[in-house]
Design a protein around this motif. Structure first.
Motif, PDB file in Angstrom:
ATOM      1  N   HIS A  15       0.857  -1.184   0.000  1.00  0.00           N
ATOM      2  CA  HIS A  15       0.000   0.000   0.000  1.00  0.00           C
ATOM      3  C   HIS A  15       0.892   1.233   0.000  1.00  0.00           C
ATOM      4  N   CYS A  16       0.562   2.210  -0.844  1.00  0.00           N
ATOM      5  CA  CYS A  16       1.335   3.451  -0.861  1.00  0.00           C
ATOM      6  C   CYS A  16       0.528   4.534  -1.552  1.00  0.00           C
ATOM      7  N   TYR A  18       0.866   6.197  -4.333  1.00  0.00           N
ATOM      8  CA  TYR A  18       0.850   6.387  -5.787  1.00  0.00           C
ATOM      9  C   TYR A  18      -0.226   5.541  -6.473  1.00  0.00           C
ATOM     10  N   THR A  33       9.283   8.502   0.063  1.00  0.00           N
ATOM     11  CA  THR A  33       7.879   8.089   0.207  1.00  0.00           C
ATOM     12  C   THR A  33       7.717   6.857   1.087  1.00  0.00           C
ATOM     13  N   ARG A  34       6.695   6.975   1.945  1.00  0.00           N
ATOM     14  CA  ARG A  34       6.426   5.858   2.853  1.00  0.00           C
ATOM     15  C   ARG A  34       5.273   5.013   2.349  1.00  0.00           C
ATOM     16  N   GLY A  35       5.257   3.778   2.764  1.00  0.00           N
ATOM     17  CA  GLY A  35       4.178   2.876   2.401  1.00  0.00           C
ATOM     18  C   GLY A  35       4.062   1.787   3.446  1.00  0.00           C
ATOM     19  N   GLU A  36       3.208   0.847   3.139  1.00  0.00           N
ATOM     20  CA  GLU A  36       2.946  -0.226   4.097  1.00  0.00           C
ATOM     21  C   GLU A  36       2.864  -1.543   3.331  1.00  0.00           C
ATOM     22  N   GLN A 111       5.921  -1.160   8.063  1.00  0.00           N
ATOM     23  CA  GLN A 111       5.969   0.232   7.603  1.00  0.00           C
ATOM     24  C   GLN A 111       7.301   0.406   6.889  1.00  0.00           C
ATOM     25  N   VAL A 115       9.733   4.005  -1.346  1.00  0.00           N
ATOM     26  CA  VAL A 115       8.846   3.154  -2.146  1.00  0.00           C
ATOM     27  C   VAL A 115       8.718   3.704  -3.566  1.00  0.00           C
ATOM     28  N   ASP A 119       0.012   1.760  -5.613  1.00  0.00           N
ATOM     29  CA  ASP A 119      -0.835   1.213  -4.568  1.00  0.00           C
ATOM     30  C   ASP A 119      -1.505  -0.083  -5.050  1.00  0.00           C
TER      31      ASP A 119
END
Ligand SMILES: C[S@@+](CC[C@H](N)C(=O)[O-])C[C@H]1O[C@@H](n2cnc3c(N)ncnc32)[C@H](O)[C@@H]1O
Length: 148
Positions: A15-16, A18, A33-36, A111, A115, A119
């Motif tokens: 998940h992110c 973009y 950029t952060r994401g999961e 986390q 990234v 998404d």
């Protein structure tokens, strides 16, 4: 003789922020950029001990890549280059590879930062990034020389 087809199943979802391919950076290293990563619960036990690694290698399926050409104009050049000399997403097997920074693990959720995927990208595998295995001081970078 070609080997038989094989099956790969996603082990999770990335998940992110973009959603548009044009928004995503060409490499995560160039963005914070952060994401999961949501690892499906049946694979959670396999995340034991990842916490000690600052970076992970993630392998995933470029699920929104379309078509495939063996000569492509990569993001950093105007000249056609051989697909396998690029990180272009549309490939015979659209497998992507990113080194991401691991910020925190809570259960089956990781986390991450740095990234460069869209998404909803299906996750195929996670491996620890180990400089002693993965870094090559003598590496040369072909057509990318002078472009980074
Ligand atoms: C040049 S690729 C590099 C990806 C990876 N770091 C690699 O080297 O395999 C990055 C670009 O792929 C595209 N992309 C990312 N996730 C995608 C997805 N799930 N499907 C299709 N294209 C995607 C975005 O346009 C992004 O800018």
């Amino acid at each position: 003789m070609r080997s038989p087809e094989f099956k790969a199943q996603p082990i999770g979802i990335i998940h992110c922020p973009y959603t548009d391919p044009k928004e995503a950076p060409i490499q995560g290293r160039f963005s914070g950029t952060r994401g999961e990563i949501e690892v499906f619960p049946e694979y959670e036990e396999g995340l034991k001990d990842v916490d000690g690694f600052s970076h992970l290698i993630i392998l995933y399926w470029f699920h929104r890549a379309e078509g495939c050409s063996l000569l492509v104009k990569p993001f950093l050049d105007d000249e056609p280059r051989g697909l396998f000399a690029t990180r272009y997403p549309a490939r015979p097997n659209p497998i992507g590879l990113s080194v991401v920074r691991l910020l925190e693990r809570k259960g089956n959720i990781l986390q991450i930062a740095e990234v460069d995927v869209l998404d909803g990208t299906p996750l195929l595998d996670i491996k620890p990034y180990v400089p002693q295995f993965d870094q090559r001081e003598s590496a040369t970078i072909g057509w990318l020389t002078g472009r980074l």
